[in-house]
Scaffold this motif. Structure first.
Motif, mmCIF file in Angstrom:
data_model
loop_
_atom_site.group_PDB
_atom_site.id
_atom_site.type_symbol
_atom_site.label_atom_id
_atom_site.label_comp_id
_atom_site.label_asym_id
_atom_site.label_seq_id
_atom_site.Cartn_x
_atom_site.Cartn_y
_atom_site.Cartn_z
ATOM 1 N N TRP A 65 1.229 -1.101 -0.258
ATOM 2 C CA TRP A 65 -0.049 0.318 0.007
ATOM 3 C C TRP A 65 1.265 1.151 -0.196
ATOM 4 O O TRP A 65 2.066 1.302 0.686
ATOM 5 N N SER A 66 0.382 2.364 -1.421
ATOM 6 C CA SER A 66 1.586 3.233 -1.007
ATOM 7 C C SER A 66 1.320 4.225 0.244
ATOM 8 O O SER A 66 0.183 4.400 0.703
ATOM 9 N N PRO A 67 2.516 4.382 0.149
ATOM 10 C CA PRO A 67 2.246 5.066 1.977
ATOM 11 C C PRO A 67 1.674 6.607 1.760
ATOM 12 O O PRO A 67 0.875 7.569 3.184
ATOM 13 N N ASP A 68 1.559 7.050 0.728
ATOM 14 C CA ASP A 68 -0.076 7.946 0.281
ATOM 15 C C ASP A 68 -1.579 7.667 0.669
ATOM 16 O O ASP A 68 -2.057 8.319 0.067
ATOM 17 N N GLY A 69 -1.905 6.198 0.335
ATOM 18 C CA GLY A 69 -3.068 5.665 0.356
ATOM 19 C C GLY A 69 -3.602 5.682 -1.154
ATOM 20 O O GLY A 69 -4.700 4.530 -0.177
ATOM 21 N N LYS A 70 -3.147 5.802 -2.047
ATOM 22 C CA LYS A 70 -3.596 6.015 -3.150
ATOM 23 C C LYS A 70 -3.345 4.878 -3.990
ATOM 24 O O LYS A 70 -4.286 4.368 -4.578
ATOM 25 N N THR A 71 -2.843 3.649 -3.764
ATOM 26 C CA THR A 71 -2.297 3.164 -5.012
ATOM 27 C C THR A 71 -2.019 1.915 -3.996
ATOM 28 O O THR A 71 -1.537 1.393 -2.307
ATOM 29 N N LEU A 72 -2.625 0.519 -5.124
ATOM 30 C CA LEU A 72 -2.153 -0.360 -3.635
ATOM 31 C C LEU A 72 -1.141 -1.750 -5.375
ATOM 32 O O LEU A 72 -1.538 -1.626 -6.278
ATOM 33 N N ALA A 73 -0.096 -2.436 -4.958
ATOM 34 C CA ALA A 73 0.810 -2.914 -5.497
ATOM 35 C C ALA A 73 0.486 -4.884 -5.313
ATOM 36 O O ALA A 73 0.107 -4.854 -3.612
ATOM 37 N N TYR A 74 -0.357 -5.518 -5.936
ATOM 38 C CA TYR A 74 -0.215 -6.654 -6.131
ATOM 39 C C TYR A 74 0.691 -7.343 -7.338
ATOM 40 O O TYR A 74 1.147 -7.032 -8.196
ATOM 41 N N VAL A 75 0.721 -9.108 -7.120
ATOM 42 C CA VAL A 75 1.095 -9.849 -7.681
ATOM 43 C C VAL A 75 0.454 -10.389 -8.523
ATOM 44 O O VAL A 75 -1.114 -10.789 -8.039
ATOM 45 N N ARG A 76 0.045 -10.106 -10.655
ATOM 46 C CA ARG A 76 -1.025 -10.638 -10.577
ATOM 47 C C ARG A 76 -0.529 -11.982 -11.713
ATOM 48 O O ARG A 76 0.549 -12.070 -12.058
ATOM 49 N N VAL A 77 -0.845 -13.260 -11.061
ATOM 50 C CA VAL A 77 -0.539 -14.327 -11.839
ATOM 51 C C VAL A 77 -1.594 -14.779 -12.842
ATOM 52 O O VAL A 77 -2.920 -14.882 -12.098
ATOM 53 N N GLY A 78 -1.213 -15.453 -13.159
ATOM 54 C CA GLY A 78 -2.150 -15.232 -14.925
ATOM 55 C C GLY A 78 -2.474 -16.649 -14.610
ATOM 56 O O GLY A 78 -1.592 -17.700 -14.504
ATOM 57 N N THR A 79 -3.271 -17.466 -15.531
ATOM 58 C CA THR A 79 -4.164 -18.402 -15.134
ATOM 59 C C THR A 79 -3.588 -19.346 -16.399
ATOM 60 O O THR A 79 -3.584 -20.422 -17.163
ATOM 61 N N ASP A 80 -3.084 -17.863 -17.879
ATOM 62 C CA ASP A 80 -2.937 -18.719 -19.209
ATOM 63 C C ASP A 80 -1.392 -18.975 -19.202
ATOM 64 O O ASP A 80 -1.322 -20.279 -20.025
ATOM 65 N N ASP A 81 -0.813 -18.237 -18.311
ATOM 66 C CA ASP A 81 0.730 -18.701 -18.416
ATOM 67 C C ASP A 81 1.151 -18.740 -17.332
ATOM 68 O O ASP A 81 2.764 -19.152 -17.154
ATOM 69 N N ASP A 82 0.869 -18.635 -16.255
ATOM 70 C CA ASP A 82 1.183 -18.949 -14.834
ATOM 71 C C ASP A 82 2.397 -17.395 -14.839
ATOM 72 O O ASP A 82 3.689 -17.980 -13.895
ATOM 73 N N SER A 83 2.811 -16.730 -14.857
ATOM 74 C CA SER A 83 3.430 -15.292 -15.145
ATOM 75 C C SER A 83 3.196 -14.985 -13.540
ATOM 76 O O SER A 83 2.285 -15.307 -13.681
ATOM 77 N N TYR A 84 4.197 -14.637 -12.923
ATOM 78 C CA TYR A 84 4.083 -14.095 -11.838
ATOM 79 C C TYR A 84 4.408 -12.539 -12.029
ATOM 80 O O TYR A 84 5.429 -12.174 -11.781
ATOM 81 N N ASP A 85 3.755 -11.583 -11.845
ATOM 82 C CA ASP A 85 3.378 -10.135 -12.800
ATOM 83 C C ASP A 85 3.321 -9.375 -11.144
ATOM 84 O O ASP A 85 2.716 -9.110 -10.365
ATOM 85 N N ILE A 86 4.275 -7.906 -10.525
ATOM 86 C CA ILE A 86 3.418 -6.963 -10.332
ATOM 87 C C ILE A 86 3.235 -6.013 -10.346
ATOM 88 O O ILE A 86 3.381 -4.849 -11.438
ATOM 89 N N TRP A 87 1.583 -5.990 -10.600
ATOM 90 C CA TRP A 87 0.862 -4.402 -10.206
ATOM 91 C C TRP A 87 0.351 -3.866 -9.922
ATOM 92 O O TRP A 87 0.702 -3.761 -8.392
ATOM 93 N N ALA A 88 -0.286 -2.181 -9.897
ATOM 94 C CA ALA A 88 -0.776 -1.358 -9.078
ATOM 95 C C ALA A 88 -2.078 -1.399 -9.627
ATOM 96 O O ALA A 88 -2.256 -0.924 -11.096
#
Length: 506
Positions: A340-363
């Motif tokens: 959670w960004s310190p200004d409270g405005k944005t969340l960072a999360y892990v996106r795990v693709g169901t089609d390719d099992d990719s593990y990437d970081i999104w906001a």
């Protein structure tokens, strides 16, 4: 030359025989370390009565009286322990001990009942190294038990009913066979003597069922703990649970911990007590990726209650809500919150693709709009967490060929590798409130490169400067892994970290 002489003297003490003084089930007893007054041991009507001086059982060397017998392998030793008289120092110690040798700085593990009733599992993992401890939530136990199972030591305590229950907490320490097992007393003041009695002493080899699969299907007990990150790095049991709990967060006011268990989110006072469920409406399949907003008012959860079993991200008041607000719902991915960004405005999360099992970081911004990628491949990228000043994003990644801790700019640019031990798998960096330190969970090579499974033996909590200017140091070793410290869990004052350790039910 002096160092060599000291080592020679230590080895001589290790090997020097002591005239046999069999008392009860113990083959011998003697003073260990610097004791001003010789200790003594008697046995009568099923009770051992031990008197000792000695400054302490702590630090790099001990001073106490010890009764022992040699044993190898798994072992439980139990006794009721009672002090005679009021005593001079509230930290006088009487307890059960397993000790590698008779030098003052020997590796050991014990359960000590202090004069003031505090009870703790103490341990020294290395010859002449420091002593650490795990403090029980139970004061003035009627009975205690020290337990060695494989390479782990743990302990049980009993209340007024005399029934032993696991106190929680364990430590991985590799004793060499045989070990010295027995009773110990230290006055905590070498100018006086203190006396304790040990009743109904039992020594047994535990019958432990074989667990063929220690993964997610295994039944476990859980211990919610906090550890000091400096000084003696003591661990304290908040509460022991008969089942599985995971991933504690620390509330911003420092008064409570939030964790998940059985698909629900729970809150418990940091000093211990009864947990209370936080209402999350129809979202009752919460996983271990949850957290608290920078202002302390909101809770983010990752939940899998929809029929497709995909993890989605929701936001609700920390006090709970029957209708959490859905923030991330991706039909082609499982989404797990982490930062959670310190200004409270944005969340960072892990996106795990169901089609390719990719593990990437999104906001994703709480105000709305499309989600956006921050850190994408190669390999697995996981565990994103913002620095308190909002400048950086910490995460773990396999992009170097090992699972290591990395730091990038908050927009995902210019990633820099921080940990480089080829023999460790480092996961889930958590940044201290002042931004100076990171704590993370580290696995051994017994796990796959991209995996962070539960219930592993070679697991450590490690700490290092947030800028990578010094290598990591081990805070503690434990039986754990997935669920131990997945999410931010620093105390608001930056002095402690909350985590979960486990024990197989067998």
């Amino acid at each position: 030359m002096i160092r060599g002489l000291a080592a020679a003297c230590a080895l001589a003490l290790w090997a020097t025989p002591v005239a046999a003084q069999t008392v009860g089930i113990f083959a011998n007893h003697a003073d260990i370390g610097d004791t001003a007054t010789p200790g003594s041991l008697t046995y009568d009507a099923g009770r051992y009565r031990m008197t000792a001086s000695g400054a302490n059982i702590w630090g790099e060397k001990d001073a106490f009286h010890y009764a022992w017998v040699q044993r190898s392998g798994d072992l439980h030793i139990a006794a009721g322990i009672a002090w005679e008289g009021k005593g001079k120092d509230p930290h006088r110690k009487a307890g059960l001990m397993m000790r590698q040798n008779r030098t003052p700085g020997s590796p050991y593990a014990d359960v000590m009942v202090h004069g003031d009733g505090m009870t703790s599992l103490q341990y020294r993992a290395e010859q002449d190294g420091p002593t650490r401890q795990i403090v029980s939530a139970v004061l003035h136990p009627s009975r205690v038990r020290l337990e060695r199972e494989g390479n782990f030591v743990t302990f049980s305590v009993a209340g007024a009913d005399g029934k032993l229950v696991h106190a929680g907490g364990s430590y991985r320490i590799a004793f060499q066979a045989p070990v010295l097992v027995g009773l110990a007393v230290s006055a905590h003041d070498n100018a006086v003597t203190e006396t304790a009695t040990f009743s109904n002493v039992e020594m047994q080899v535990p019958s432990l069922a074989y667990v063929p699969d220690t993964g997610y299907a295994a039944k476990v007990e859980s211990t919610l703990e906090v550890i000091e990150v400096s000084g003696v790095q003591s661990r304290r049991v908040v509460r022991h649970f008969p089942g599985k709990i995971e991933a504690p967060n620390w509330t911003r006011d420092g008064k409570a911990l939030v964790y998940n268990a059985d698909g629900r989110i729970w809150r418990i006072p940091v000093e211990g007590g009864e947990p209370v469920a936080i209402p999350t409406g129809r979202n009752i399949r919460n996983n271990n990726d949850h957290g608290i907003s920078p202002d302390g008012n909101s809770l983010v959860i990752s939940d899998q209650s929809e029929p497709d079993n995909l993890s989605r991200i929701y936001v609700l008041p920390l006090a709970g809500s029957e209708r959490p607000r859905e923030l991330v719902s991706d039909p082609k991915a499982r989404s797990y919150w982490h930062g959670w960004s310190p200004d409270g405005k944005t969340l960072a999360y892990v996106r795990v693709g169901t089609d390719d099992d990719s593990y990437d970081i999104w906001a994703k911004d709480l105000a709305g709009g499309p989600a956006r990628p921050l850190i994408v491949g190669p390999g697995v990228d996981d565990g994103p967490e913002y620095s308190p000043d909002g400048k950086y994003l910490y995460f773990n990644s396999t992009r170097s060929g090992a699972m290591a801790i990395w730091r990038a700019n908050a927009d995902g640019s210019d990633p820099v590798q921080l940990t480089r031990d080829p023999d460790r798998r480092d996961w889930f960096p958590h940044v201290s409130p002042d931004g100076k330190w990171i704590v993370f969970v580290s696995f051994g090579l017994d796990v796959a490169l991209t995996d962070h499974p539960p219930n592993r033996e070679d697991v450590a909590l490690e700490i290092m400067p947030a800028d990578g200017s010094a290598p990591p140091q081990v805070l503690t070793r434990l039986f754990g892994g997935q669920g131990t410290i997945n999410v931010p869990s620093w105390s608001p004052d930056g002095k402690q970290v909350a985590f979960v350790s486990y024990r197989l039910v067998r």
